[in-house]
Design an enzyme around this catalytic site. Structure first.
Site, PDB file in Angstrom:
ATOM      1  N   TYR A 123       8.506  -9.818 -20.481  1.00  0.00           N
ATOM      2  CA  TYR A 123       7.404  -9.633 -19.524  1.00  0.00           C
ATOM      3  C   TYR A 123       6.372 -10.752 -19.652  1.00  0.00           C
ATOM      4  CZ  TYR A 123       4.710  -7.546 -15.927  1.00  0.00           C
ATOM      5  OH  TYR A 123       4.079  -7.371 -14.722  1.00  0.00           O
ATOM      6  N   ALA A 171       4.956  -5.993  -5.083  1.00  0.00           N
ATOM      7  CA  ALA A 171       6.018  -6.226  -6.071  1.00  0.00           C
ATOM      8  C   ALA A 171       7.272  -6.425  -5.239  1.00  0.00           C
ATOM      9  CB  ALA A 171       6.163  -5.036  -7.007  1.00  0.00           C
ATOM     10  N   THR A 224       3.461   2.473  -2.146  1.00  0.00           N
ATOM     11  CA  THR A 224       3.952   3.121  -3.366  1.00  0.00           C
ATOM     12  C   THR A 224       3.122   2.601  -4.552  1.00  0.00           C
ATOM     13  OG1 THR A 224       5.600   1.367  -3.704  1.00  0.00           O
ATOM     14  CG2 THR A 224       6.376   3.329  -2.574  1.00  0.00           C
ATOM     15  N   LEU A 233       3.784   1.962 -16.167  1.00  0.00           N
ATOM     16  CA  LEU A 233       4.090   3.247 -15.541  1.00  0.00           C
ATOM     17  C   LEU A 233       5.410   3.173 -14.818  1.00  0.00           C
ATOM     18  CD1 LEU A 233       0.715   4.336 -13.969  1.00  0.00           C
ATOM     19  CD2 LEU A 233       1.975   5.464 -15.780  1.00  0.00           C
ATOM     20  N   VAL A 234       6.007   4.343 -14.621  1.00  0.00           N
ATOM     21  CA  VAL A 234       7.249   4.393 -13.859  1.00  0.00           C
ATOM     22  C   VAL A 234       6.926   4.127 -12.393  1.00  0.00           C
ATOM     23  CG1 VAL A 234       9.263   5.783 -13.268  1.00  0.00           C
ATOM     24  CG2 VAL A 234       8.029   6.232 -15.398  1.00  0.00           C
ATOM     25  N   GLU A 286       8.651  -1.184   4.396  1.00  0.00           N
ATOM     26  CA  GLU A 286       9.444   0.025   4.190  1.00  0.00           C
ATOM     27  C   GLU A 286      10.440   0.196   5.336  1.00  0.00           C
ATOM     28  OE1 GLU A 286       9.297   1.570   1.430  1.00  0.00           O
ATOM     29  OE2 GLU A 286       7.407   0.801   0.611  1.00  0.00           O
ATOM     30  N   ALA A 338       0.793  -1.239   0.000  1.00  0.00           N
ATOM     31  CA  ALA A 338       0.000   0.000   0.000  1.00  0.00           C
ATOM     32  C   ALA A 338       0.822   1.283   0.000  1.00  0.00           C
ATOM     33  CB  ALA A 338      -0.894   0.011   1.249  1.00  0.00           C
TER      34      ALA A 338
HETATM   35  P1  NAD Z   1       5.823  -0.783  -6.279  1.00  0.00           P
HETATM   36  O1  NAD Z   1       7.245  -1.231  -6.202  1.00  0.00           O
HETATM   37  O2  NAD Z   1       5.564   0.675  -6.463  1.00  0.00           O
HETATM   38  O3  NAD Z   1       5.018  -1.230  -4.949  1.00  0.00           O
HETATM   39  C1  NAD Z   1       5.238  -2.437  -4.311  1.00  0.00           C
HETATM   40  C2  NAD Z   1       4.573  -2.452  -2.949  1.00  0.00           C
HETATM   41  O4  NAD Z   1       4.801  -3.745  -2.361  1.00  0.00           O
HETATM   42  C3  NAD Z   1       5.136  -1.433  -1.940  1.00  0.00           C
HETATM   43  O5  NAD Z   1       4.090  -0.950  -1.120  1.00  0.00           O
HETATM   44  C4  NAD Z   1       6.081  -2.281  -1.074  1.00  0.00           C
HETATM   45  O6  NAD Z   1       6.294  -1.782   0.239  1.00  0.00           O
HETATM   46  C5  NAD Z   1       5.303  -3.573  -1.045  1.00  0.00           C
HETATM   47  N1  NAD Z   1       6.105  -4.755  -0.709  1.00  0.00           N
HETATM   48  C6  NAD Z   1       7.129  -5.312  -1.395  1.00  0.00           C
HETATM   49  N2  NAD Z   1       7.562  -6.418  -0.752  1.00  0.00           N
HETATM   50  C7  NAD Z   1       6.784  -6.571   0.352  1.00  0.00           C
HETATM   51  C8  NAD Z   1       6.717  -7.517   1.401  1.00  0.00           C
HETATM   52  N3  NAD Z   1       7.536  -8.574   1.456  1.00  0.00           N
HETATM   53  N4  NAD Z   1       5.809  -7.329   2.375  1.00  0.00           N
HETATM   54  C9  NAD Z   1       4.962  -6.263   2.371  1.00  0.00           C
HETATM   55  N5  NAD Z   1       4.965  -5.350   1.377  1.00  0.00           N
HETATM   56  C10 NAD Z   1       5.871  -5.495   0.385  1.00  0.00           C
HETATM   57  O7  NAD Z   1       5.158  -1.665  -7.413  1.00  0.00           O
HETATM   58  P2  NAD Z   1       3.999  -1.416  -8.491  1.00  0.00           P
HETATM   59  O8  NAD Z   1       4.657  -1.121  -9.797  1.00  0.00           O
HETATM   60  O9  NAD Z   1       2.937  -0.531  -7.970  1.00  0.00           O
HETATM   61  O10 NAD Z   1       3.439  -2.908  -8.632  1.00  0.00           O
HETATM   62  C11 NAD Z   1       2.308  -3.360  -7.922  1.00  0.00           C
HETATM   63  C12 NAD Z   1       1.601  -4.407  -8.761  1.00  0.00           C
HETATM   64  O11 NAD Z   1       1.149  -3.780  -9.988  1.00  0.00           O
HETATM   65  C13 NAD Z   1       2.499  -5.573  -9.180  1.00  0.00           C
HETATM   66  O12 NAD Z   1       1.743  -6.757  -9.174  1.00  0.00           O
HETATM   67  C14 NAD Z   1       2.892  -5.204 -10.613  1.00  0.00           C
HETATM   68  O13 NAD Z   1       3.229  -6.330 -11.391  1.00  0.00           O
HETATM   69  C15 NAD Z   1       1.586  -4.563 -11.082  1.00  0.00           C
HETATM   70  N6  NAD Z   1       1.702  -3.707 -12.276  1.00  0.00           N
HETATM   71  C16 NAD Z   1       2.675  -2.760 -12.384  1.00  0.00           C
HETATM   72  C17 NAD Z   1       2.769  -2.011 -13.558  1.00  0.00           C
HETATM   73  C18 NAD Z   1       3.837  -0.948 -13.740  1.00  0.00           C
HETATM   74  O14 NAD Z   1       4.095  -0.540 -14.871  1.00  0.00           O
HETATM   75  N7  NAD Z   1       4.442  -0.475 -12.687  1.00  0.00           N
HETATM   76  C19 NAD Z   1       1.838  -2.195 -14.601  1.00  0.00           C
HETATM   77  C20 NAD Z   1       0.825  -3.142 -14.437  1.00  0.00           C
HETATM   78  C21 NAD Z   1       0.762  -3.898 -13.272  1.00  0.00           C
END
Ligand code: NAD
Length: 395
Positions: free
Chosen positions: A235, A140, A51, A274-275, A75, A49
């Protein structure tokens, strides 16, 4: 402490607390400007939740629908001479804003894969919230210690079957080069499924059900990505794609469970590229995103995490709408990214890009701007030469 960005490859090792707060506020302002999301969640659990897409989902639930939210994330707080991670500061900013708006915000910082963090989360839900009607699974992670076997699984971002060569960009140095990535072996592929697949999502839903903390009719959603064929070997058809296939399997299993519990539902939402901290680590993808941003901004179709999740909640999950599924039962908020005219424009630029024309043909400047914003840098109205307190507790 004066905090400046320190970029090391695809991460920035510093984060600015006031900048992170401003970044969170931008997303809150967007959700508020779009108006209330009717019929939304009352009690939302967001796993991942702090980022990216998880934080944006939490903001949509809280500021769109007035939901109580409980966020789980991993975090690091500040240490001597070192600021905290951005997710730490984001969560503080979100929590302060949600509580000021009268919305409950509870936080659990720790390893979401562990039994202990699940137990702490359930206790907090029972004490402060009541049965959960929305579960967002947005982790992630590079690793997972399996709670039952104790084995540590590490995820890899590799192709399957054959090496994959394509262009990539060093977003920091602005150098475009050819990269070849060797295929994963069977163990690496299985480990990636163990980390990024659906087993842990199922464990969360089961834990809520066992504790009688699942509201009848609850919704569960997890996020995936598909993208265009240039990126498929790394991917969709790579190790992460195999994990996403398992996430879809889990969605079907959870859907059956939730259907039997007051006609609930579970599905995957395919989101836009997205970034985020997660996507910047994937080879080739940052170059694709830089081109995509250029094309989507030119057509007025660009969205960030905040816009994507507001649209998901307001046009698919709630507000009197039902999800519109694709042939595989997935919701698609990557629909604008995947429009044929957008992908045709990306495909035209892709073969022409090199180090010299990177700035003209792609939105590398926008990519870098977004990347720095993830860490709280480059936000308007913030004096980055001023002293700022890095040690902020998370309540
Ligand atoms: P992100 O890195 O911004 O966020 C990841 C989150 O997971 C953070 O809140 C982090 O603290 C948490 N986290 C990681 N390891 C953890 C653990 N062991 N315990 C508790 N929390 C943990 O990632 P994101 O890009 O927002 O990705 C989130 C989802 O969205 C993923 O499934 C990703 O595949 C999917 N997604 C991302 C994109 C993209 O382009 N970024 C596109 C489509 C789907």
């Amino acid at each position: 402490m004066i905090i400046k960005p320190k970029v090391r490859g695809f991460v920035c090792v510093t984060a600015h607390p006031t900048g992170c707060a401003a970044h969170v506020q931008e997303q809150i302002d967007h959700v508020k400007a779009k108006g209330p999301i009717k019929g939304g969640p009352r009690n939302a659990l967001i796993i991942g939740a702090s980022t990216g897409y998880g934080l944006a989902s939490r903001i949509a639930a809280s500021f769109g629908s007035g939901a109580k939210t409980l966020g789980v994330f991993f975090e690091r707080p500040s240490e001597d001479g070192r600021p905290a991670t951005p997710g730490w500061y984001n969560t503080i900013a979100f929590t302060n804003a949600a509580r000021a708006a009268g919305n409950y915000a509870g936080n659990v910082n720790g390893d979401a894969f562990s039994d202990d963090i699940k137990k702490q989360t359930l206790e907090m839900i029972a004490r402060d919230m009541g049965p959960i009607d929305l579960i967002v699974y947005s982790l992630a992670s590079p690793r997972r210690q399996h709670p039952k076997t104790g084995a540590v699984h590490k995820s890899v971002l590799k192709p399957l079957g054959a090496p994959y060569s394509n262009k990539t960009v060093d977003t920091d140095k602005g150098i475009v080069s050819e990269v070849t990535i060797e295929p994963a072996n069977d163990l690496e592929a299985a480990d990636t499924v163990a980390v990024m697949g659906g087993e842990d999502w199922e464990m969360w839903v089961q834990a809520l059900a066992d504790a009688k903390l699942l509201a009848p009719g609850a919704t569960a959603v997890a996020y995936s990505y598909i993208g265009p064929s240039h990126t498929w070997p790394i991917y969709k058809d790579g190790t992460i794609g195999r994990a996403k296939v398992d996430l879809e399997r889990a969605a079907r299993a959870i859907d059956a469970k939730l259907k039997a519990h007051g006609n609930g539902r579970a599905f995957i939402s395919v989101n836009k590229a997205l970034v985020t901290q997660a996507s910047s680590a994937i080879p080739v993808v940052p170059l694709y995103i830089s081109i995509l941003y250029k094309v989507m901004k030119a057509k007025g179709l660009h969205e960030g995490c905040g816009e994507q999740m507001q649209r998901l909640f307001a046009t698919q999950l709630y507000n009197g709408h039902s999800p519109k599924f694709d042939s595989e039962g997935r919701v698609r908020v990557d629909d604008w990214e995947m429009r044929p005219e957008i992908q045709a424009a990306v495909a035209e630029i892709w073969p022409k890009v090199d180090t010299e024309n990177l700035a003209q043909l792609t939105d590398i400047a926008g990519y870098r701007e977004e990347f720095l914003k993830l860490f709280g840098f480059g936000l308007p109205g913030i004096n980055y030469d001023a002293e700022v307190e890095p040690h902020i507790p998370l309540s």
